[in-house]
Write an enzyme that holds these catalytic residues in place. Sequence first.
Site, PDB file in Angstrom:
ATOM      1  N   HIS A   6       3.559  -4.210   4.037  1.00 45.77           N
ATOM      2  CA  HIS A   6       3.731  -4.045   2.593  1.00 45.77           C
ATOM      3  C   HIS A   6       3.679  -2.570   2.203  1.00 45.77           C
ATOM      4  O   HIS A   6       2.647  -1.920   2.345  1.00 45.77           O
ATOM      5  CB  HIS A   6       2.629  -4.830   1.880  1.00 45.77           C
ATOM      6  CG  HIS A   6       2.697  -4.781   0.396  1.00 45.77           C
ATOM      7  ND1 HIS A   6       1.706  -4.214  -0.382  1.00 45.77           N
ATOM      8  CD2 HIS A   6       3.637  -5.230  -0.469  1.00 45.77           C
ATOM      9  CE1 HIS A   6       2.015  -4.331  -1.641  1.00 45.77           C
ATOM     10  NE2 HIS A   6       3.184  -4.939  -1.735  1.00 45.77           N
ATOM     11  N   HIS A  47       6.892   2.795  -6.007  1.00 46.97           N
ATOM     12  CA  HIS A  47       6.550   1.516  -6.617  1.00 46.97           C
ATOM     13  C   HIS A  47       6.729   1.515  -8.123  1.00 46.97           C
ATOM     14  O   HIS A  47       7.145   0.521  -8.711  1.00 46.97           O
ATOM     15  CB  HIS A  47       5.101   1.140  -6.278  1.00 46.97           C
ATOM     16  CG  HIS A  47       4.685  -0.178  -6.847  1.00 46.97           C
ATOM     17  ND1 HIS A  47       4.001  -0.303  -8.042  1.00 46.97           N
ATOM     18  CD2 HIS A  47       4.877  -1.446  -6.394  1.00 46.97           C
ATOM     19  CE1 HIS A  47       3.785  -1.569  -8.299  1.00 46.97           C
ATOM     20  NE2 HIS A  47       4.302  -2.298  -7.315  1.00 46.97           N
TER      21      HIS A  47
END
Length: 233
Positions: A6, A47
């Site tokens: 991740h 992100h």
Amino acid sequence: MKIFAHRGASGEAPENTLAAFRLALDQGCEAIELDLQRWHDDILVLHDRWLHHSTSGQGLLENQSSDALAQVDAGDGQPIPRLWEVLELCAGRCQLNLELKAHDLLPVLLPLLDRAVTELGWQPEDLLISSFHHRQLAAFQAMKPDWPIGLLISHIPLELAPMLGPLKVFSLHLDCAFVDRALVEEAQRLGLKVYSYTADEPEDLHRLALLGVDGIFTNYPARSREWLLSHIT
């Protein structure tokens, strides 16, 4: 069970950086998840659209100059990588899950993916495109019907099949706090892979394995793989 690193091996290196991706590759990861943001006519791996949420920068990404971005520290002196750099690094070494974070990525992303296929040898099945922005996934699929897409949700829908609509979905990506056996089994009956995010703790790993998910996203891919291999038979 498939393990996605991740944002790279982000529990041990700064998230969404080349250092985190290299570490994930060194750990033998078969798949890496990363986040995409548009910056003018390029795509960066980041992100959040606000730089100060995950880097030393300040303000909105879209307002940054080239000189300002060059000074941004994404952690341990790492710069914010461009998607192309990651495609070069990972070509032939692992699958990538590209999560579309921005609403306007496709005009820049599509030619970049075509270039990656031509110049780097990427195949559609090795680039899983996912997003919470289901309309953008539909637009992507209309132009790239043979490429796999992953539907991100953070809830348990009343009915799964109607939510999928006309999309030909490869995988359903579920928040590990909102996943139960009925949803996993329903998705798999519909032919979908079920991947759950983000699982780092042994209790979550154990529960997801018992639920029969097909894969997990984890910040500690090596540690999570080792735990699953030693505890789940």
